[in-house]
Design a protein around this motif. Structure first.
Motif, PDB file in Angstrom:
ATOM      1  N   TYR A 146       0.844  -1.197   0.000  1.00 52.44           N
ATOM      2  CA  TYR A 146       0.000   0.000   0.000  1.00 52.44           C
ATOM      3  C   TYR A 146       0.876   1.243   0.000  1.00 52.44           C
ATOM      4  O   TYR A 146       2.085   1.169   0.203  1.00 52.44           O
ATOM      5  CB  TYR A 146      -0.967   0.001   1.193  1.00 52.44           C
ATOM      6  CG  TYR A 146      -0.290  -0.164   2.538  1.00 52.44           C
ATOM      7  CD1 TYR A 146       0.238   0.927   3.222  1.00 52.44           C
ATOM      8  CD2 TYR A 146      -0.178  -1.421   3.133  1.00 52.44           C
ATOM      9  CE1 TYR A 146       0.863   0.772   4.444  1.00 52.44           C
ATOM     10  CE2 TYR A 146       0.443  -1.578   4.351  1.00 52.44           C
ATOM     11  CZ  TYR A 146       0.970  -0.474   5.011  1.00 52.44           C
ATOM     12  OH  TYR A 146       1.603  -0.626   6.215  1.00 52.44           O
ATOM     13  N   PHE A 147       0.236   2.404  -0.235  1.00 57.77           N
ATOM     14  CA  PHE A 147       0.956   3.678  -0.365  1.00 57.77           C
ATOM     15  C   PHE A 147       0.798   4.575   0.868  1.00 57.77           C
ATOM     16  O   PHE A 147       0.998   5.775   0.776  1.00 57.77           O
ATOM     17  CB  PHE A 147       0.443   4.455  -1.588  1.00 57.77           C
ATOM     18  CG  PHE A 147       0.791   3.835  -2.911  1.00 57.77           C
ATOM     19  CD1 PHE A 147       2.026   3.274  -3.149  1.00 57.77           C
ATOM     20  CD2 PHE A 147      -0.125   3.869  -3.948  1.00 57.77           C
ATOM     21  CE1 PHE A 147       2.343   2.735  -4.386  1.00 57.77           C
ATOM     22  CE2 PHE A 147       0.176   3.334  -5.189  1.00 57.77           C
ATOM     23  CZ  PHE A 147       1.424   2.765  -5.409  1.00 57.77           C
ATOM     24  N   ASN A 148       0.436   4.035   2.019  1.00 57.77           N
ATOM     25  CA  ASN A 148       0.174   4.869   3.193  1.00 57.77           C
ATOM     26  C   ASN A 148       1.391   5.666   3.647  1.00 57.77           C
ATOM     27  O   ASN A 148       1.252   6.787   4.126  1.00 57.77           O
ATOM     28  CB  ASN A 148      -0.343   4.021   4.352  1.00 57.77           C
ATOM     29  CG  ASN A 148      -1.720   3.458   4.088  1.00 57.77           C
ATOM     30  OD1 ASN A 148      -2.256   3.588   2.990  1.00 57.77           O
ATOM     31  ND2 ASN A 148      -2.294   2.824   5.084  1.00 57.77           N
ATOM     32  N   GLU A 149       2.567   5.093   3.550  1.00 57.12           N
ATOM     33  CA  GLU A 149       3.780   5.759   4.007  1.00 57.12           C
ATOM     34  C   GLU A 149       4.769   5.858   2.852  1.00 57.12           C
ATOM     35  O   GLU A 149       5.357   4.862   2.457  1.00 57.12           O
ATOM     36  CB  GLU A 149       4.418   4.976   5.147  1.00 57.12           C
ATOM     37  CG  GLU A 149       3.533   4.820   6.364  1.00 57.12           C
ATOM     38  CD  GLU A 149       4.192   3.939   7.413  1.00 57.12           C
ATOM     39  OE1 GLU A 149       5.372   4.158   7.727  1.00 57.12           O
ATOM     40  OE2 GLU A 149       3.501   3.027   7.902  1.00 57.12           O
ATOM     41  N   VAL A 150       4.947   7.076   2.331  1.00 58.13           N
ATOM     42  CA  VAL A 150       5.880   7.307   1.232  1.00 58.13           C
ATOM     43  C   VAL A 150       6.981   8.228   1.751  1.00 58.13           C
ATOM     44  O   VAL A 150       6.704   9.370   2.140  1.00 58.13           O
ATOM     45  CB  VAL A 150       5.172   7.936   0.007  1.00 58.13           C
ATOM     46  CG1 VAL A 150       6.168   8.169  -1.119  1.00 58.13           C
ATOM     47  CG2 VAL A 150       4.016   7.064  -0.456  1.00 58.13           C
ATOM     48  N   PRO A 151       8.226   7.762   1.793  1.00 59.59           N
ATOM     49  CA  PRO A 151       9.316   8.606   2.281  1.00 59.59           C
ATOM     50  C   PRO A 151       9.453   9.889   1.458  1.00 59.59           C
ATOM     51  O   PRO A 151       9.089   9.927   0.275  1.00 59.59           O
ATOM     52  CB  PRO A 151      10.555   7.720   2.117  1.00 59.59           C
ATOM     53  CG  PRO A 151      10.035   6.322   2.117  1.00 59.59           C
ATOM     54  CD  PRO A 151       8.692   6.412   1.441  1.00 59.59           C
ATOM     55  N   SER A 152       9.996  10.929   2.087  1.00 58.25           N
ATOM     56  CA  SER A 152      10.187  12.195   1.382  1.00 58.25           C
ATOM     57  C   SER A 152      11.071  11.988   0.149  1.00 58.25           C
ATOM     58  O   SER A 152      11.983  11.152   0.156  1.00 58.25           O
ATOM     59  CB  SER A 152      10.808  13.239   2.317  1.00 58.25           C
ATOM     60  OG  SER A 152      12.121  12.857   2.657  1.00 58.25           O
ATOM     61  N   GLU A 153      10.762  12.742  -0.883  1.00 58.57           N
ATOM     62  CA  GLU A 153      11.499  12.709  -2.152  1.00 58.57           C
ATOM     63  C   GLU A 153      11.379  11.373  -2.889  1.00 58.57           C
ATOM     64  O   GLU A 153      12.168  11.076  -3.775  1.00 58.57           O
ATOM     65  CB  GLU A 153      12.956  13.094  -1.952  1.00 58.57           C
ATOM     66  CG  GLU A 153      13.127  14.496  -1.383  1.00 58.57           C
ATOM     67  CD  GLU A 153      14.570  14.836  -1.082  1.00 58.57           C
ATOM     68  OE1 GLU A 153      15.473  14.131  -1.551  1.00 58.57           O
ATOM     69  OE2 GLU A 153      14.779  15.825  -0.367  1.00 58.57           O
ATOM     70  N   MET A 154      10.381  10.569  -2.500  1.00 63.43           N
ATOM     71  CA  MET A 154      10.092   9.340  -3.236  1.00 63.43           C
ATOM     72  C   MET A 154       8.700   9.462  -3.817  1.00 63.43           C
ATOM     73  O   MET A 154       7.913  10.325  -3.425  1.00 63.43           O
ATOM     74  CB  MET A 154      10.228   8.111  -2.344  1.00 63.43           C
ATOM     75  CG  MET A 154      11.660   7.849  -1.949  1.00 63.43           C
ATOM     76  SD  MET A 154      11.919   6.133  -1.544  1.00 63.43           S
ATOM     77  CE  MET A 154      13.572   6.211  -0.871  1.00 63.43           C
ATOM     78  N   HIS A 155       8.389   8.594  -4.775  1.00 67.54           N
ATOM     79  CA  HIS A 155       7.144   8.679  -5.518  1.00 67.54           C
ATOM     80  C   HIS A 155       6.488   7.299  -5.616  1.00 67.54           C
ATOM     81  O   HIS A 155       7.146   6.282  -5.411  1.00 67.54           O
ATOM     82  CB  HIS A 155       7.405   9.216  -6.929  1.00 67.54           C
ATOM     83  CG  HIS A 155       8.149  10.504  -6.925  1.00 67.54           C
ATOM     84  ND1 HIS A 155       7.541  11.727  -6.769  1.00 67.54           N
ATOM     85  CD2 HIS A 155       9.478  10.760  -7.036  1.00 67.54           C
ATOM     86  CE1 HIS A 155       8.455  12.678  -6.787  1.00 67.54           C
ATOM     87  NE2 HIS A 155       9.638  12.120  -6.946  1.00 67.54           N
ATOM     88  N   THR A 156       5.214   7.303  -5.965  1.00 63.02           N
ATOM     89  CA  THR A 156       4.472   6.064  -6.162  1.00 63.02           C
ATOM     90  C   THR A 156       4.258   5.824  -7.651  1.00 63.02           C
ATOM     91  O   THR A 156       4.198   6.772  -8.440  1.00 63.02           O
ATOM     92  CB  THR A 156       3.110   6.115  -5.457  1.00 63.02           C
ATOM     93  OG1 THR A 156       2.320   7.161  -6.031  1.00 63.02           O
ATOM     94  CG2 THR A 156       3.276   6.347  -3.965  1.00 63.02           C
ATOM     95  N   LEU A 157       4.150   4.569  -7.998  1.00 67.98           N
ATOM     96  CA  LEU A 157       3.878   4.176  -9.388  1.00 67.98           C
ATOM     97  C   LEU A 157       3.035   2.907  -9.354  1.00 67.98           C
ATOM     98  O   LEU A 157       3.320   1.995  -8.580  1.00 67.98           O
ATOM     99  CB  LEU A 157       5.183   3.910 -10.142  1.00 67.98           C
ATOM    100  CG  LEU A 157       5.048   3.418 -11.591  1.00 67.98           C
ATOM    101  CD1 LEU A 157       4.517   4.542 -12.478  1.00 67.98           C
ATOM    102  CD2 LEU A 157       6.388   2.933 -12.108  1.00 67.98           C
ATOM    103  N   VAL A 158       2.015   2.860 -10.190  1.00 68.10           N
ATOM    104  CA  VAL A 158       1.195   1.662 -10.335  1.00 68.10           C
ATOM    105  C   VAL A 158       1.456   1.085 -11.719  1.00 68.10           C
ATOM    106  O   VAL A 158       1.323   1.788 -12.727  1.00 68.10           O
ATOM    107  CB  VAL A 158      -0.311   1.973 -10.161  1.00 68.10           C
ATOM    108  CG1 VAL A 158      -1.150   0.745 -10.449  1.00 68.10           C
ATOM    109  CG2 VAL A 158      -0.584   2.500  -8.756  1.00 68.10           C
ATOM    110  N   ILE A 159       1.855  -0.182 -11.752  1.00 70.82           N
ATOM    111  CA  ILE A 159       1.976  -0.887 -13.022  1.00 70.82           C
ATOM    112  C   ILE A 159       0.616  -1.536 -13.262  1.00 70.82           C
ATOM    113  O   ILE A 159       0.188  -2.382 -12.474  1.00 70.82           O
ATOM    114  CB  ILE A 159       3.070  -1.972 -12.985  1.00 70.82           C
ATOM    115  CG1 ILE A 159       4.431  -1.370 -12.641  1.00 70.82           C
ATOM    116  CG2 ILE A 159       3.118  -2.698 -14.329  1.00 70.82           C
ATOM    117  CD1 ILE A 159       5.528  -2.415 -12.464  1.00 70.82           C
TER     118      ILE A 159
END
Length: 160
Positions: free
Chosen positions: A79-92
């Motif tokens: 899941y995307f609940n916690e995304v570190p700073s300067e990082m991004h999410t991507l869904v394939i």
């Protein structure tokens, strides 16, 4: 060259990306920045590393090595609940992929990619689909090891 055809379910990834082209390859710079921070990503589903290319629609038509795309260094997460700073999410997105196992040093991977796109793909029943391309590096991957292995995933769809 053999491929296995797999239907990939949707995958969630967290990582970093950089804009680049095939002339000015910034892959080393990307991974040098990502690797020391990968442990900051919580809820990973395994220890695999993903090296992805997200190409704009029509990127290869016609092919120009100066065309820019996003190069990603990432890990799969639940899941995307916690995304570190300067990082991004991507869904394939879900879809079919031709999967090839590259054996050997990462420096020789270009030969495998060339064989995929100049020999296997033109002689197959498929064309490239407009979804991310990626390589999965498991514990069998060692950057400069001649016995290393990584799986190369090429998005495909049936020729019309």
């Amino acid at each position: 060259m053999e491929a296995r055809i797999e239907k990939l379910s949707e995958q969630k990834l967290i990582g970093q990306y950089i804009s680049m082209n095939f002339i000015e390859n910034k892959t080393f710079q990307l991974w040098r920045g990502f690797m020391p921070r990968r442990k900051e990503i919580k809820n990973t589903i395994n220890s695999n590393l993903y090296s992805l290319e997200v190409f704009p629609v029509g990127h290869f038509d016609p092919f120009d090595p100066n065309n820019t795309f996003q190069k990603w260094a990432a890990v799969a997460v639940s899941y995307f609940n916690e995304v570190p700073s300067e990082m991004h999410t991507l869904v394939i997105p879900e879809g079919n992929y031709a999967v090839f196992t590259h054996k050997g040093s990462s420096n020789d991977a270009q030969k495998t990619y060339q064989a995929i796109f100049t020999k296997w793909l033109p002689n197959s029943a498929y064309i490239v689909d407009e979804r991310p391309h990626f390589a999965v590096m498991t514990d069998k991957y060692k950057k400069d090891d001649p016995n290393a292995e990584e799986d190369i995933w090429i998005p495909i769809k049936n020729k019309i």
